[in-house]
Design a protein around this motif. Structure first.
Motif, PDB file in Angstrom:
ATOM      1  N   ASP A  45      -8.777   1.461   5.195  1.00 57.79           N
ATOM      2  CA  ASP A  45      -7.574   0.720   4.820  1.00 57.79           C
ATOM      3  C   ASP A  45      -6.711   1.497   3.824  1.00 57.79           C
ATOM      4  O   ASP A  45      -6.884   2.692   3.628  1.00 57.79           O
ATOM      5  N   THR A  46      -5.776   0.782   3.198  1.00 59.38           N
ATOM      6  CA  THR A  46      -4.856   1.441   2.259  1.00 59.38           C
ATOM      7  C   THR A  46      -5.602   1.988   1.041  1.00 59.38           C
ATOM      8  O   THR A  46      -5.161   2.949   0.432  1.00 59.38           O
ATOM      9  N   VAL A  47      -6.739   1.380   0.726  1.00 59.97           N
ATOM     10  CA  VAL A  47      -7.531   1.896  -0.395  1.00 59.97           C
ATOM     11  C   VAL A  47      -8.054   3.286  -0.035  1.00 59.97           C
ATOM     12  O   VAL A  47      -8.021   4.219  -0.850  1.00 59.97           O
ATOM     13  N   GLU A  48      -8.489   3.434   1.202  1.00 60.98           N
ATOM     14  CA  GLU A  48      -8.966   4.751   1.662  1.00 60.98           C
ATOM     15  C   GLU A  48      -7.830   5.767   1.633  1.00 60.98           C
ATOM     16  O   GLU A  48      -8.033   6.936   1.322  1.00 60.98           O
ATOM     17  N   MET A  49      -6.629   5.310   1.997  1.00 59.85           N
ATOM     18  CA  MET A  49      -5.455   6.191   1.974  1.00 59.85           C
ATOM     19  C   MET A  49      -5.226   6.700   0.551  1.00 59.85           C
ATOM     20  O   MET A  49      -4.936   7.874   0.322  1.00 59.85           O
ATOM     21  N   MET A  50      -5.343   5.781  -0.399  1.00 60.29           N
ATOM     22  CA  MET A  50      -5.150   6.153  -1.802  1.00 60.29           C
ATOM     23  C   MET A  50      -6.233   7.147  -2.244  1.00 60.29           C
ATOM     24  O   MET A  50      -5.958   8.103  -2.964  1.00 60.29           O
ATOM     25  N   VAL A  83       9.688  18.154  -8.384  1.00 59.18           N
ATOM     26  CA  VAL A  83       8.405  17.465  -8.504  1.00 59.18           C
ATOM     27  C   VAL A  83       8.049  16.928  -7.124  1.00 59.18           C
ATOM     28  O   VAL A  83       8.798  16.136  -6.543  1.00 59.18           O
ATOM     29  N   GLU A  84       6.944  17.399  -6.594  1.00 57.61           N
ATOM     30  CA  GLU A  84       6.463  16.884  -5.320  1.00 57.61           C
ATOM     31  C   GLU A  84       5.405  15.828  -5.622  1.00 57.61           C
ATOM     32  O   GLU A  84       4.408  16.112  -6.286  1.00 57.61           O
ATOM     33  N   ALA A  85       5.664  14.619  -5.133  1.00 57.19           N
ATOM     34  CA  ALA A  85       4.699  13.535  -5.326  1.00 57.19           C
ATOM     35  C   ALA A  85       4.009  13.288  -3.992  1.00 57.19           C
ATOM     36  O   ALA A  85       4.638  12.822  -3.037  1.00 57.19           O
ATOM     37  N   ILE A  86       2.724  13.632  -3.927  1.00 60.88           N
ATOM     38  CA  ILE A  86       1.976  13.338  -2.704  1.00 60.88           C
ATOM     39  C   ILE A  86       1.858  11.817  -2.612  1.00 60.88           C
ATOM     40  O   ILE A  86       1.438  11.154  -3.566  1.00 60.88           O
ATOM     41  N   ASN A  87       2.276  11.288  -1.472  1.00 56.52           N
ATOM     42  CA  ASN A  87       2.440   9.835  -1.375  1.00 56.52           C
ATOM     43  C   ASN A  87       1.653   9.276  -0.193  1.00 56.52           C
ATOM     44  O   ASN A  87       1.303   9.992   0.751  1.00 56.52           O
ATOM     45  N   ILE A 146      13.063  15.074  -6.684  1.00 62.03           N
ATOM     46  CA  ILE A 146      11.761  14.402  -6.631  1.00 62.03           C
ATOM     47  C   ILE A 146      11.474  14.080  -5.170  1.00 62.03           C
ATOM     48  O   ILE A 146      12.177  13.272  -4.541  1.00 62.03           O
ATOM     49  N   ILE A 147      10.471  14.753  -4.642  1.00 62.91           N
ATOM     50  CA  ILE A 147      10.186  14.650  -3.210  1.00 62.91           C
ATOM     51  C   ILE A 147       8.940  13.809  -2.998  1.00 62.91           C
ATOM     52  O   ILE A 147       7.869  14.112  -3.529  1.00 62.91           O
ATOM     53  N   SER A 148       9.123  12.737  -2.237  1.00 64.26           N
ATOM     54  CA  SER A 148       7.966  11.934  -1.837  1.00 64.26           C
ATOM     55  C   SER A 148       7.419  12.563  -0.562  1.00 64.26           C
ATOM     56  O   SER A 148       8.048  12.488   0.493  1.00 64.26           O
ATOM     57  N   GLY A 172       0.800  -1.225   0.000  1.00 61.12           N
ATOM     58  CA  GLY A 172       0.000   0.000   0.000  1.00 61.12           C
ATOM     59  C   GLY A 172       0.829   1.269   0.000  1.00 61.12           C
ATOM     60  O   GLY A 172       0.289   2.368  -0.135  1.00 61.12           O
ATOM     61  N   CYS A 173       2.132   1.138   0.143  1.00 62.14           N
ATOM     62  CA  CYS A 173       3.020   2.303   0.072  1.00 62.14           C
ATOM     63  C   CYS A 173       3.128   2.755  -1.378  1.00 62.14           C
ATOM     64  O   CYS A 173       3.246   1.931  -2.277  1.00 62.14           O
ATOM     65  N   GLY A 174       3.118   4.054  -1.593  1.00 56.92           N
ATOM     66  CA  GLY A 174       3.175   4.566  -2.962  1.00 56.92           C
ATOM     67  C   GLY A 174       4.580   4.666  -3.538  1.00 56.92           C
ATOM     68  O   GLY A 174       4.751   5.057  -4.698  1.00 56.92           O
ATOM     69  N   ASN A 175       5.595   4.303  -2.769  1.00 57.87           N
ATOM     70  CA  ASN A 175       6.970   4.465  -3.260  1.00 57.87           C
ATOM     71  C   ASN A 175       7.228   3.684  -4.545  1.00 57.87           C
ATOM     72  O   ASN A 175       7.952   4.139  -5.423  1.00 57.87           O
ATOM     73  N   GLY A 176       6.639   2.490  -4.627  1.00 55.66           N
ATOM     74  CA  GLY A 176       6.829   1.661  -5.829  1.00 55.66           C
ATOM     75  C   GLY A 176       6.255   2.348  -7.058  1.00 55.66           C
ATOM     76  O   GLY A 176       6.841   2.301  -8.151  1.00 55.66           O
ATOM     77  N   ILE A 177       5.110   3.008  -6.883  1.00 61.55           N
ATOM     78  CA  ILE A 177       4.475   3.714  -8.005  1.00 61.55           C
ATOM     79  C   ILE A 177       5.366   4.869  -8.458  1.00 61.55           C
ATOM     80  O   ILE A 177       5.592   5.082  -9.647  1.00 61.55           O
ATOM     81  N   LEU A 178       5.899   5.566  -7.481  1.00 65.07           N
ATOM     82  CA  LEU A 178       6.774   6.706  -7.789  1.00 65.07           C
ATOM     83  C   LEU A 178       8.039   6.230  -8.511  1.00 65.07           C
ATOM     84  O   LEU A 178       8.483   6.844  -9.489  1.00 65.07           O
ATOM     85  N   LEU A 179       8.591   5.125  -8.045  1.00 62.51           N
ATOM     86  CA  LEU A 179       9.788   4.565  -8.674  1.00 62.51           C
ATOM     87  C   LEU A 179       9.493   4.191 -10.130  1.00 62.51           C
ATOM     88  O   LEU A 179      10.294   4.456 -11.032  1.00 62.51           O
ATOM     89  N   ARG A 180       8.340   3.584 -10.340  1.00 66.42           N
ATOM     90  CA  ARG A 180       7.960   3.209 -11.706  1.00 66.42           C
ATOM     91  C   ARG A 180       7.792   4.456 -12.580  1.00 66.42           C
ATOM     92  O   ARG A 180       8.201   4.477 -13.743  1.00 66.42           O
TER      93      ARG A 180
END
Ligand SMILES: Cc1ncc(C[n+]2csc(CCOP(=O)(O)OP(=O)(O)O)c2C)c(N)n1
Ligand code: SF4
Lengths: 380, 279
Positions: free
Chosen positions: B216-221, B198-202, B121-123, B23-31
């Protein structure tokens, strides 16, 4: 200004900057602080003509970070500072040691702690140079005692850092930094300049932290096809972080052994005065100049004194000091602090030779009478 | 015809699984970053990532480019030397909000002022993820963290506003929900000369989400998705409403000369790439 040539009347800090340029330094990052600022000023003025870059960073934390970065991009790099700035550099000094980044940090020592006597000399950062950054680590520090040595030892500092892939500290003080003396500038072509070893394997086989037979890994530069992954986290030969049992032990031992197995290339001392003496002075840097004068003074009083001058401070010249202690009646350690090198002298004092301190903490070059008093005490 | 590059060229697959929480967005940001690099067809050896210390600071573990992983807050200071040491490189600093704006705040404002050619690039996950969810300079006022158990008493930094004010050339904000937009901004920032942010809200469902976002993590997203608002809608809100949202989009895109261009203009010999012999 064109490069000065031949015999020149020069300030120690200027000599240091020219030594760096002659050693091949092409990047300087720093933050002004007395009594070191002239090094920055010469670099700001001269580096562009050599295709180099000067940048004034926002603080000393940033300064040492920038020289580490530029060195990994392939440029010989350095910074200069004094006590307060040296304190700020400690965190990233460890980064440079751990990631094996050649660079030079000049510390023109002044009286501390805190702001202390901001324009006056001291030699009280000896232990900070050794242990200022956290964690187990080796370090190389050398100590100049004249303007000539500010030039010569700066070159030596770069050579050692390139040879061993480690930050090297040039531990000067306000006296050697801001004194004007005649120096002889050699023809730059005649200098022996050491360059870091580059990888010889094809890029796909390159492991940036795989050591050579001398325990130092060949070093790619950012931009090379050989990928350089440099991490401040515990890492294996790939450079990537690795937390397996044993990796840290292996890495720390290699970092230590790459220096301590090659002490012959690093340790340097100077002997002055009669071979056999009642009292042996141990000193370094500007204080050692006073010691040379004191050898003559003592002789007039009928006391036979000689001097062991430490040129390399870290690693400590254990064997040389031990031998000198074994040969003498008593020892006086003359230093411009409350007693730092004396603890190292005592550590290697296997012969139980009496060791006395001559401590100069008055914000000036240690006075001969302070050293003489300790000598008289030692022969009492 | 040249083979088109793929994100896999920049992504170290052997290092999987990612260390980040589900549920962490870091993977999305990396991609998004690796995709942007592939789109721009910049070979990995011409890229250096300088990472901070934190969850997002671990990103270099999963990248095949040159990398420097240094100390907490100093990614931009190392990056400054890396760029000046070899100006041909694309230097990208990857930082958390704590990295960039707390301990590294001074480096951030000066990198922006100098307009040095680095992409930051700031998470922004509104918390110190790595150390267990303490409050950071971007935690919104009154939100709860492990060190603000009844709510944080400090107002938050506006990352992009700060970057703009200090002189960054390009400033954009997106979220890890808006992946296509995020990737577009990252590519634009990498391509542009100067200091580009680039600020990525994570998401940090593990720490920030758990204490502040019910569900849950879906709500976080969903929270991440809803908190961002483009300028057209944002401007219509009244001042109090504006505090509940973060303006997204390309917020600054200007042509200030970067540090090295100015330095070389006033020091013409400095452009000889370090091979000069002095005068
Ligand atoms: C000098 C120093 N102080 C504190 C720490 C501990 N520390 C590690 S990561 C971190 C915060 C990370 O938060 P952030 O930068 O927002 O990144 P995130 O983990 O949320 O991705 C802290 C305080 C450290 N490593 N170094
Ligand atoms: S703690 Fe938060 S930021 Fe860190 S990996 Fe987990 S979800 Fe991501």
């Amino acid at each position: 200004m064109s490069r000065p040539e031949g015999i020149q009347l020069m300030e120690g800090n200027h000599a240091c900057a020219w030594g760096a340029i002659d050693a091949g330094a092409r990047f300087y990052a720093g933050y002004p602080i007395t009594p070191s600022s002239e090094i920055a000023e010469v670099c700001a003025r001269e580096l562009p003509a050599y295709g180099g870059t000067y940048i004034q960073m926002e603080d000393e934390i940033g300064s040492i970070a920038a020289i580490i970065g530029a060195s990994l991009s392939g440029k010989k790099s350095f910074t200069a500072t004094s006590g307060p700035g040296f304190s700020l550099m400690q965190e990233n000094l460890g980064v440079g040691i751990y990631q094996e980044v050649p660079c030079v940090v000049v510390n023109i020592q002044r009286v501390g702690p805190a702001t202390g006597l901001a324009t006056q000399p001291a030699q009280a950062d000896v232990m900070q140079a050794r242990w200022g950054t956290h964690g187990d680590h080796p370090i190389i520090a050398i100590s100049p005692a004249s303007v000539q040595e500010m030039y010569d030892f700066t070159i030596r500092a770069f050579n050692l850092s390139e040879r061993f892939r480690i930050p090297v500290i040039l531990l000067g003080d306000q006296v050697v930094g801001q004194t004007y003396e005649n120096i002889a500038l050699p023809d730059p072509g005649s200098l022996e300049i050491v360059e870091r070893k580059k990888p010889t394997v094809p890029p796909e086989e390159y492991l940036p932290y795989q050591p050579d037979e001398n325990l130092v890994p060949p070093m790619a530069a950012y931009g090379d096809k050989h990928i350089l992954h440099a991490s401040s986290t515990c890492h294996c030969e790939t450079g990537y972080s690795n937390f397996k049992y044993g990796t840290n032990r292996q890495l720390l031992n290699r970092l230590k052994n790459k220096i301590y197995n090659y002490l012959d290339e690093i340790i340097d001392v100077e002997y002055f005065g009669p071979e056999k003496a009642e009292v042996t002075l141990v000193s370094f840097g500007s204080a050692s100049r006073v010691c040379k004068y004191v050898v003559g003074l003592a002789e007039k009083e009928g006391i036979k004194v000689n001097l062991l001058r430490l040129i390399s401070i870290w690693p400590f010249p254990d064997r040389e000091v031990q031998e000198a202690l074994a040969k003498t009646g008593a020892c006086v350690v003359a230093e411009m602090n409350q007693g730092q090198v004396i603890n190292e002298v005592n550590r290697v004092n296997t012969t139980n030779t009496p060791v006395h301190l001559a401590s100069g903490i008055d914000g000036e070059l240690i006075r001969p009478e302070i050293i003489m008093a300790s000598i008289r005490e030692a022969v009492k | 015809m040249a083979v088109k590059l793929n994100y896999r060229e920049y992504f170290k697959e052997e290092a999987l699984p990612l260390m980040w929480c589900a549920g962490c967005g870091n993977g999305i940001l990396l991609r998004a970053i690796t995709d942007a690099l592939a789109d721009l067809e910049i070979p990995p050896h011409q890229v250096v990532v300088s990472t901070g210390i934190g969850c997002w600071g671990k990103a270099d573990d999963y990248m095949t480019t040159h990398a420097f992983h240094g100390s907490h807050g100093r990614a931009l200071a190392f990056a400054t030397g890396i760029k000046l040491g070899n100006p041909d490189l694309h230097v990208i600093a990857l930082m958390g909000d704590g990295d960039a704006l707390a301990i590294g705040g001074n480096h951030f404002i000066h990198a922006a002022r100098r307009n040095i050619d680095i992409t930051a690039i700031i998470s922004n996950n509104f918390t110190y993820g790595m150390t267990g969810g303490q409050y950071s300079p971007t935690t919104p006022l009154s939100y709860k963290t492990t060190t603000s158990p009844v709510g944080v008493a400090e107002p938050a930094f506006d990352v992009c506003g700060l970057a703009e004010e200090c002189g960054a050339n390009y400033v954009a904000r997106s979220t890890v929900y808006h992946v296509t937009q995020l990737k577009r901004f990252i590519a634009a920032a990498i391509q542009k000369k100067g200091f580009n942010v680039v600020e990525a809200i994570n998401t940090c469902p593990t720490h920030f989400g758990r204490r502040n976002i019910p569900g849950d993590t879906v709500e976080m997203m969903k929270y991440i998705k809803d908190i961002g608002m483009p300028r057209s809608r944002f401007e219509k809100l009244d001042e109090e409403e504006k505090n509940k949202y973060l303006l997204t989009g390309e917020l600054v895109n200007r042509e200030r000369p970067d540090f090295l261009s100015v330095y070389r203009e006033i020091n013409p010999a400095a452009s000889e790439s370090g091979r000069g012999e002095g005068k």
